[in-house]
Motif scaffolding. Structure first.
Motif, PDB file in Angstrom:
ATOM      1  N   ARG A   1       9.627 -76.054  -1.045  1.00  0.00           N
ATOM      2  CA  ARG A   1       9.670 -75.992   0.416  1.00  0.00           C
ATOM      3  C   ARG A   1      10.333 -77.234   1.002  1.00  0.00           C
ATOM      4  O   ARG A   1      11.167 -77.154   1.914  1.00  0.00           O
ATOM      5  CB  ARG A   1       8.260 -75.831   0.966  1.00  0.00           C
ATOM      6  N   VAL A   2       9.984 -78.394   0.482  1.00  0.00           N
ATOM      7  CA  VAL A   2      10.573 -79.648   0.976  1.00  0.00           C
ATOM      8  C   VAL A   2      12.059 -79.693   0.657  1.00  0.00           C
ATOM      9  O   VAL A   2      12.870 -80.148   1.475  1.00  0.00           O
ATOM     10  CB  VAL A   2       9.846 -80.860   0.354  1.00  0.00           C
ATOM     11  N   SER A   3      12.424 -79.190  -0.509  1.00  0.00           N
ATOM     12  CA  SER A   3      13.833 -79.186  -0.892  1.00  0.00           C
ATOM     13  C   SER A   3      14.652 -78.283   0.037  1.00  0.00           C
ATOM     14  O   SER A   3      15.763 -78.642   0.450  1.00  0.00           O
ATOM     15  CB  SER A   3      13.974 -78.715  -2.339  1.00  0.00           C
TER      16      SER A   3
ATOM     17  N   ASN B   1      15.926 -80.951   2.450  1.00  0.00           N
ATOM     18  CA  ASN B   1      16.938 -81.361   1.482  1.00  0.00           C
ATOM     19  C   ASN B   1      16.514 -82.654   0.762  1.00  0.00           C
ATOM     20  O   ASN B   1      17.298 -83.580   0.571  1.00  0.00           O
ATOM     21  CB  ASN B   1      18.302 -81.564   2.163  1.00  0.00           C
ATOM     22  N   ARG B   2      15.241 -82.695   0.393  1.00  0.00           N
ATOM     23  CA  ARG B   2      14.686 -83.870  -0.295  1.00  0.00           C
ATOM     24  C   ARG B   2      13.902 -83.406  -1.513  1.00  0.00           C
ATOM     25  O   ARG B   2      13.191 -82.413  -1.455  1.00  0.00           O
ATOM     26  CB  ARG B   2      13.765 -84.638   0.661  1.00  0.00           C
ATOM     27  N   ARG B   3      14.078 -84.142  -2.615  1.00  0.00           N
ATOM     28  CA  ARG B   3      13.431 -83.746  -3.858  1.00  0.00           C
ATOM     29  C   ARG B   3      12.114 -84.502  -4.039  1.00  0.00           C
ATOM     30  O   ARG B   3      12.058 -85.721  -3.865  1.00  0.00           O
ATOM     31  CB  ARG B   3      14.339 -84.019  -5.057  1.00  0.00           C
TER      32      ARG B   3
ATOM     33  N   VAL C   1      -0.758 -76.317  -3.946  1.00  0.00           N
ATOM     34  CA  VAL C   1       0.668 -76.137  -3.643  1.00  0.00           C
ATOM     35  C   VAL C   1       1.542 -77.185  -4.319  1.00  0.00           C
ATOM     36  O   VAL C   1       2.751 -76.996  -4.463  1.00  0.00           O
ATOM     37  CB  VAL C   1       0.921 -76.168  -2.115  1.00  0.00           C
ATOM     38  N   ALA C   2       0.928 -78.309  -4.748  1.00  0.00           N
ATOM     39  CA  ALA C   2       1.705 -79.372  -5.397  1.00  0.00           C
ATOM     40  C   ALA C   2       1.612 -79.328  -6.911  1.00  0.00           C
ATOM     41  O   ALA C   2       2.251 -80.126  -7.604  1.00  0.00           O
ATOM     42  CB  ALA C   2       1.224 -80.736  -4.900  1.00  0.00           C
TER      43      ALA C   2
ATOM     44  N   PRO D   1       7.703 -80.617  -9.973  1.00  0.00           N
ATOM     45  CA  PRO D   1       9.098 -80.377  -9.574  1.00  0.00           C
ATOM     46  C   PRO D   1       9.382 -78.925  -9.203  1.00  0.00           C
ATOM     47  O   PRO D   1      10.269 -78.658  -8.378  1.00  0.00           O
ATOM     48  CB  PRO D   1       9.890 -80.799 -10.812  1.00  0.00           C
ATOM     49  N   ASN D   2       8.633 -77.986  -9.775  1.00  0.00           N
ATOM     50  CA  ASN D   2       8.834 -76.564  -9.474  1.00  0.00           C
ATOM     51  C   ASN D   2       7.690 -75.964  -8.675  1.00  0.00           C
ATOM     52  O   ASN D   2       7.568 -74.741  -8.585  1.00  0.00           O
ATOM     53  CB  ASN D   2       9.007 -75.782 -10.786  1.00  0.00           C
ATOM     54  N   SER D   3       6.869 -76.838  -8.105  1.00  0.00           N
ATOM     55  CA  SER D   3       5.746 -76.351  -7.302  1.00  0.00           C
ATOM     56  C   SER D   3       6.248 -75.789  -5.973  1.00  0.00           C
ATOM     57  O   SER D   3       7.386 -76.049  -5.544  1.00  0.00           O
ATOM     58  CB  SER D   3       4.760 -77.488  -7.034  1.00  0.00           C
ATOM     59  N   SER D   4       5.398 -75.013  -5.314  1.00  0.00           N
ATOM     60  CA  SER D   4       5.797 -74.436  -4.028  1.00  0.00           C
ATOM     61  C   SER D   4       6.050 -75.520  -2.999  1.00  0.00           C
ATOM     62  O   SER D   4       6.943 -75.380  -2.145  1.00  0.00           O
ATOM     63  CB  SER D   4       4.708 -73.474  -3.533  1.00  0.00           C
TER      64      SER D   4
END
Length: 458
Positions: A182-184, A188-190, A248-249, A175-178
Motif C-alpha cells: 500500500r505504501v509503495s 512510492n516508498r519502499r 498488515v505488516a 517487504p511483501n506485506s499488505s
C-alpha cells in the motif's frame, strides 16, 4: 567449622546477595538462607508501587502526540520537549525506586538475579520513549518471571514495547506485506526489514554469538517477527498483555531457521520460534556461562558451566532449578574466587551497609552516571560487562573514593571498626582492619572501609 561458616556467610551476603546490612541477623546455614529466598521473593514490592505501567505510558504518550498534530510547529515542538523532560524525570524516579527495592529487600539473592537478567536483556534509554519505559520493562518483563521459566521471560521481553522500540522492531515491515504494498503504491516508498531484534535475539538473548546460526537465519527470524511493534509506531491503542502486533505488516509464509520449518500464521510464528530457541542446548550453554561468570568468577570453570547447562535442559528451562544447582556448586563458595563489584553493585552494597539516608539534593541517577554505569544505559545491546577489567581502572576507583566521601559525611555517627566486622564476615583482612583502626576520624574510617579491597569485591 565456625570459621568456615563465617566465610560462607560472607559469600552468601556479598557474592550471592547485594551486601550485608548492619543489624540484620543471618545466623544459620548460608545455603539454606539463599534457598529460602526462592519462597520469600516479592515480584511487586511496595517500594516499586509508584512506577508507571507501560500500557498507561504508551496510551498517554500516543494521545498527546496525536492531539498535537494539528497545532502550529512551535507548539508541537513544545509538547515534544515537555514529553522528553517528563520522561527524564520519570527515569530518575524509576532509578530511585530500583535502588530502594535493592536496599530494602529481604531477598537480595533474587533481587541480584533481577539485575542480572535485566542486563542480559539489556536496553538503553537513548530513545526518548524508551526513557519512559525502561523501569516498566524491568517490572513487567523481568521481575515476574525471574523464578519462572526462561521461555516465559524470553517471550515477555521480546513482546514488551520497550524492547520493540529499542531494537527498532516498530520499523520492520514485511517487504511483501499488505502495508508495504500500500505504501509503495500510494507514496512510492519502499518499506522493509529491520534485523536488529532478530539479530540480538539470536546473538545475545538466546543462542549466543558463537552458536551455529547464519545470516540467513537472522533474515528468516526478522521476517517471522514482522508486524511486532508496528502498533506502537502508529500510536494505536494498546492493552495489557497485547503483543503489539499489526497483521498488515507481517510477512506471511513459511520460515526455515536452523533447519526447522515454521508455518504458523501471524504472531504465532515468531512465538513458536522463540519457544524453540528458549529450549535449545546452545541457549542453555549461553545462559549457564553467563550465570557462572556472574556468580563464580570472570573465568568460570567448565564443570560448573556444564552442570548449570544440564540443570537448564533437564528442567525445561526452570530457572529455580538452575539457581539451586548454582548454590550447590562448590566452586561458588571458594573464597579465592572473587568478583570485582560493578559501580551499581558497589553503590547498592554501600547503601545497604552504611544505611545512607536519602536527601532531596541526592540524585542517584547522576551518582551512577559519575561512577560510569548509569542504569538502563549500556553502550550496546550486549549490556554492561561483567568482568573486573572493565571496572577496576585507577580513574574509576578515584570516583568511588569521591562518592564514598559523600557517604561518610552523612554517616559520621557510625563506628567503622565495628561496622567492618559486620559487613565483611570471614573476609576482613588484618591489614584493612588496622587501616580502619588508625583512621583519624570516623568519616575517614568509613571511606577506607567503602574502598577497601574486601568491600570492592564480592
Amino acid at each position: 567449622m565456625e570459621m568456615r561458616q563465617e566465610v560462607e556467610r560472607g559469600i552468601a551476603l556479598n557474592r550471592f546477595g547485594l551486601g550485608a546490612r548492619a543489624g540484620d541477623d543471618h545466623a544459620g546455614d548460608a545455603r539454606d538462607w539463599l534457598m529460602s529466598q526462592l519462597e520469600a521473593y516479592e515480584a511487586a514490592p511496595e517500594s516499586l508501587s509508584r512506577g508507571l505501567r507501560s500500557s498507561d505510558i504508551l496510551s498517554d504518550y500516543a494521545e498527546r502526540i496525536r492531539s498535537s498534530k494539528d497545532l502550529p510547529a512551535p507548539e508541537r515542538m513544545e509538547i515534544r520537549q515537555a514529553l522528553r523532560k517528563e520522561g527524564r524525570a520519570n527515569y530518575r524516579l524509576d532509578v530511585k525506586l530500583r535502588v530502594a527495592s535493592a536496599v530494602e529487600t529481604s531477598s537480595p539473592f533474587i533481587e541480584r538475579l533481577v539485575h542480572f537478567w535485566s542486563n542480559h536483556f539489556a536496553l538503553s534509554i537513548a530513545d526518548p520513549l524508551v526513557t519512559w519505559l525502561a523501569g516498566s520493562f524491568e517490572r513487567e518483563a523481568i521481575r515476574p518471571h525471574v523464578l519462572g521459566t526462561f521461555e516465559e521471560m524470553l517471550l515477555a521481553v521480546e513482546t514488551h514495547p520497550a524492547m520493540l522500540l529499542y531494537l527498532n522492531q516498530s520499523e520492520s515491515v514485511g517487504p511483501n506485506s499488505s502495508q508495504a504494498k500500500r505504501v509503495s503504491e500510494k507514496k512510492n516508498r519502499r518499506l522493509g526489514l529491520n534485523e536488529n531484534l532478530a539479530r540480538e535475539v539470536l546473538e545475545l538473548h538466546t543462542l549466543g554469538v558463537k552458536a551455529a546460526y547464519t545470516q540467513e537465519d537472522v533474515i528468516q527470524l526478522a521476517l517471522a517477527l514482522t508486524g511486532w511493534g508496528r502498533r506502537i509506531k502508529s500510536g494505536a491503542p494498546v492493552r495489557d498483555g497485547d503483543p503489539y502486533f499489526a497483521p498488515v505488516a507481517h510477512e506471511h509464509g513459511r520460515r526455515v531457521i536452523m533447519g526447522t520449518t515454521y508455518a504458523q500464521p501471524g504472531v504465532y510464528q515468531g512465538k513458536a520460534i522463540l519457544r524453540d530457541l528458549a529450549r535449545s542446548p546452545q541457549t542453555a550453554r549461553h545462559v549457564a556461562t553467563k550465570l557462572a561468570r556472574h556468580f563464580i568468577g570472570d573465568d568460570p570453570p567448565e564443570a560448573a558451566i556444564r552442570a548449570l547447562q544440564t540443570a537448564f535442559l533437564d528442567s525445561g528451562g526452570m530457572l529455580p532449578a538452575v539457581y539451586e544447582t548454582l548454590i550447590d556448586r562448590a566452586e561458588a563458595w571458594e573464597p579465592d574466587r572473587v568478583k570485582f563489584k560493578t559501580p551499581w553493585e558497589w553503590l547498592i552494597s554501600s547503601f545497604r551497609g552504611l544505611g545512607i539516608p536519602e536527601k532531596p539534593e541526592m540524585s542517584i541517577a547522576a551518582m551512577l552516571q559519575q561512577l560510569g554505569q548509569p542504569v538502563w544505559q549500556p553502550g550496546s545491546p550486549a549490556g554492561y560487562d561483567d568482568i573486573a577489567a572493565s571496572w577496576a581502572s585507577p580513574d574509576a576507583l578515584m570516583k568511588r573514593v569521591e562518592v564514598a566521601q559523600q557517604f561518610a559525611d552523612s554517616r559520621g555517627d557510625l563506628d567503622p571498626r565495628d561496622l567492618a566486622l559486620e559487613l565483611l564476615p570471614g573476609t576482613l583482612s588484618d591489614s584493612t582492619r588496622q587501616e580502619i583502626h588508625r583512621a583519624s576520624t570516623a568519616q575517614s574510617g568509613l571511606v577506607l572501609l567503602a574502598v577497601s579491597p574486601e568491600f570492592l569485591r564480592r
